[in-house]
Scaffold this motif. Structure first.
Motif, PDB file in Angstrom:
ATOM      1  N   LEU A 119       2.718  10.254  -0.458  1.00 42.95           N
ATOM      2  CA  LEU A 119       3.046   9.425  -1.560  1.00 42.95           C
ATOM      3  C   LEU A 119       2.755  11.017  -2.702  1.00 42.95           C
ATOM      4  O   LEU A 119       1.294  11.259  -2.665  1.00 42.95           O
ATOM      5  CB  LEU A 119       2.262   8.350  -1.881  1.00 42.95           C
ATOM      6  N   VAL A 156       5.530   8.038  -9.373  1.00 44.24           N
ATOM      7  CA  VAL A 156       5.263   8.452  -7.731  1.00 44.24           C
ATOM      8  C   VAL A 156       6.495   8.344  -7.189  1.00 44.24           C
ATOM      9  O   VAL A 156       7.613   7.817  -7.617  1.00 44.24           O
ATOM     10  CB  VAL A 156       4.121   7.244  -7.408  1.00 44.24           C
ATOM     11  N   ARG A 157       6.299   9.082  -6.074  1.00 43.99           N
ATOM     12  CA  ARG A 157       7.728   9.090  -5.004  1.00 43.99           C
ATOM     13  C   ARG A 157       7.026   9.363  -3.713  1.00 43.99           C
ATOM     14  O   ARG A 157       6.250  10.044  -3.288  1.00 43.99           O
ATOM     15  CB  ARG A 157       8.257  10.364  -5.542  1.00 43.99           C
ATOM     16  N   LEU A 158       7.869   8.580  -2.747  1.00 42.35           N
ATOM     17  CA  LEU A 158       7.463   8.593  -1.449  1.00 42.35           C
ATOM     18  C   LEU A 158       8.393   9.821  -0.913  1.00 42.35           C
ATOM     19  O   LEU A 158       9.500  10.015  -1.245  1.00 42.35           O
ATOM     20  CB  LEU A 158       7.911   7.444  -0.640  1.00 42.35           C
ATOM     21  N   ILE A 209       2.079  11.970  -6.501  1.00 37.25           N
ATOM     22  CA  ILE A 209       1.745  11.430  -7.570  1.00 37.25           C
ATOM     23  C   ILE A 209       1.621  12.500  -8.541  1.00 37.25           C
ATOM     24  O   ILE A 209       0.549  13.333  -8.824  1.00 37.25           O
ATOM     25  CB  ILE A 209       0.120  10.498  -7.701  1.00 37.25           C
ATOM     26  N   VAL A 228      -3.668   5.088  -9.050  1.00 37.55           N
ATOM     27  CA  VAL A 228      -2.658   4.327  -7.663  1.00 37.55           C
ATOM     28  C   VAL A 228      -3.557   3.311  -7.212  1.00 37.55           C
ATOM     29  O   VAL A 228      -3.122   2.395  -6.669  1.00 37.55           O
ATOM     30  CB  VAL A 228      -2.661   5.743  -6.895  1.00 37.55           C
ATOM     31  N   LEU A 282       0.607   3.329   3.406  1.00 33.95           N
ATOM     32  CA  LEU A 282       1.254   3.978   2.461  1.00 33.95           C
ATOM     33  C   LEU A 282       2.295   3.350   1.619  1.00 33.95           C
ATOM     34  O   LEU A 282       2.285   3.465   0.204  1.00 33.95           O
ATOM     35  CB  LEU A 282       1.816   5.318   2.959  1.00 33.95           C
ATOM     36  N   HIS A 283       3.126   2.543   2.285  1.00 28.77           N
ATOM     37  CA  HIS A 283       3.937   1.684   1.438  1.00 28.77           C
ATOM     38  C   HIS A 283       3.338   0.848   0.416  1.00 28.77           C
ATOM     39  O   HIS A 283       3.706   0.514  -0.570  1.00 28.77           O
ATOM     40  CB  HIS A 283       4.975   1.279   2.458  1.00 28.77           C
ATOM     41  N   LEU A 293       3.733   1.628  -8.291  1.00 29.76           N
ATOM     42  CA  LEU A 293       4.770   1.351  -9.057  1.00 29.76           C
ATOM     43  C   LEU A 293       4.535   0.199 -10.062  1.00 29.76           C
ATOM     44  O   LEU A 293       4.751   0.019 -11.293  1.00 29.76           O
ATOM     45  CB  LEU A 293       6.007   0.817  -8.128  1.00 29.76           C
ATOM     46  N   HIS A 313       2.247   2.498  -2.761  1.00 28.63           N
ATOM     47  CA  HIS A 313       3.396   2.936  -3.402  1.00 28.63           C
ATOM     48  C   HIS A 313       3.706   1.641  -4.192  1.00 28.63           C
ATOM     49  O   HIS A 313       3.927   2.097  -5.514  1.00 28.63           O
ATOM     50  CB  HIS A 313       4.497   3.493  -2.346  1.00 28.63           C
ATOM     51  N   GLN A 314       3.931   0.685  -3.538  1.00 30.60           N
ATOM     52  CA  GLN A 314       4.103  -0.666  -4.513  1.00 30.60           C
ATOM     53  C   GLN A 314       3.144  -0.872  -5.450  1.00 30.60           C
ATOM     54  O   GLN A 314       3.353  -1.206  -6.543  1.00 30.60           O
ATOM     55  CB  GLN A 314       4.326  -1.871  -3.581  1.00 30.60           C
TER      56      GLN A 314
END
Length: 398
Positions: free
Chosen positions: A137, A116-118, A139, A54, A102-103, A110, A106-107
């Motif tokens: 997040l 992964v999923r928020l 994973i 990640v 956190l966002h 990806l 996430h990016q």
């Protein structure tokens, strides 16, 4: 026939030797390890996490080799009947100020092609009922394993495949001669056509012995662990991590359920007083001088001294350590944790004080030196080996 010598019997060195046997049948492979057994240092003292990848910059060696290594490590464990579990993990934002970071993670995940999923607070609680989260997040591909068991299996495969395995063989000299690279050890000399240095905590010293300039110096940081008492293990189902702060060089303490069912907490990160300094009582004058005489460490200290003081305080106070864990799982108190050993991270630092973020592999004629392979090196080890071996000469270099 090409003669290969691999220095270092941790997971990276053993994986390189294993890949050599697989890809170069008929060549000779020797592994030199200064300790009496395998995985005695970084590999045998880590948290046992199969990382997904990640955190790493897309396109970097860490990102590409970790993602591939996660899959190949799981496949290796399944093939050799080694205990592992793909349990997933949560990276938890405990207050709204952490949501932008956190966002960003996430990016990045990806971009690295990870599953992964928020999730919101309610969904986070479905994975970890006792966690404190405003968001998280998840994973799915993160796992857990015993990397020591992986190393024992690799060593067995090497022995069966005809490799020469020498323990108790500390390297004391490396000389490049017309007949090959002569590696002097405490058990005698070995002549190689190609030397691969995977010596971990001592990799920069082996490189200097071999006359190869090193762009970094390894400085040891001790990571101390606690574990949850047996009656409190039910507070953690899998892996719970904080959102890392990019201003600081380490991830922060986290909670990890191990393959044996125990739950480890940590690690913190304090400057070690020896390259193999697993406690405050272990002191090496040579190692301390090596660190303190390096301007890169002083530059790092000027940037992060407040962070360093926080880590030392947490090292000396179980209450402070528990308070950090309670940000993730509020029910945890100092009474719920007990000391559980430590590991030492071989951190490569540049002269300007910056930490080397990626794996660092330096090539020279007839030599390859792995100068930075901290986490996720264990996860990535089979793919690091594939990467190194694919770049080696096809015939002896004379």
């Amino acid at each position: 026939m090409t003669r290969f010598v691999v220095v270092g019997g941790g997971i990276v060195g053993l994986a390189v030797a294993h890949r050599l046997l697989a890809d170069r049948p008929g060549d000779r492979v020797t592994v030199l390890e200064k300790e009496a057994g395998w995985a005695a240092h970084q590999t045998g003292h880590n948290s046992g996490v199969i990382h997904a990848g990640v955190y790493y910059k897309p396109g970097s060696l860490k990102a590409t080799l970790c993602r591939a290594g996660s899959a190949s490590m799981v496949e290796f464990c399944a093939r050799h009947d080694l205990p592992y579990q793909v349990c997933g993990k949560l990276i938890v934002a405990t207050d709204r100020a952490e949501l932008p970071r956190l966002h960003d993670l996430h990016q990045r995940a990806l971009a690295n092609g990870l599953p992964v999923r928020l999730v919101d607070a309610a969904e986070a609680a479905e994975y970890e009922p006792h966690v404190a989260a405003v968001a998280a997040l998840h994973i799915a591909s993160t796992g857990i394993v015993d990397f020591g068991a992986v190393c024992r299996t690799l060593a067995g495969l090497l022995a069966d495949g005809g490799a020469e395995l020498r323990t108790g063989a500390e390297v004391t000299g490396v000389t490049d001669r017309p007949e090959g690279v002569v590696v002097t050890t405490t058990t005698g000399e070995v002549v190689a056509d190609v030397l691969v240095n995977c010596a971990g905590l001592h990799a920069d010293r082996i490189s200097r012995l071999a006359g190869v300039p090193t762009p970094v110096r390894i400085v040891p940081f001790r990571g101390e662990y606690h574990e949850l008492t047996p009656q409190r293990r039910d507070l953690v189902r899998g892996l719970i991590y904080p959102v890392p702060d990019p201003q600081f060089p380490f991830l922060g303490v986290h909670l990890t359920r191990m393959v044996d069912g125990s739950v480890h907490a940590g690690p913190n990160a304090v400057l070690a007083t020896a390259r193999e300094g697993y406690s405050w009582g272990r002191f090496s004058p040579r190692d301390v001088w090596d660190a303190l005489s390096y301007r890169g460490l002083w530059a790092l200290g000027r940037q992060h001294y407040r962070y360093g003081l926080t880590e030392v305080t947490r090292s000396l106070s179980r209450r402070r350590f528990a308070a950090s864990l309670a940000r993730l799982v509020p029910e945890l108190t100092a009474a719920d944790i007990v000391p559980a050993g430590a590991g030492v991270r071989a951190q490569a630092i540049r002269p300007d004080g910056t930490l080397v973020d990626d794996f660092l592999i330096v090539e020279a004629p007839r030599q390859v030196h792995v100068l930075n392979a901290p986490s996720p090196a264990a996860t990535s080890s089979l793919e690091i080996a594939r990467h190194i071996v694919s770049r080696l000469p096809l015939a002896p270099v004379r």
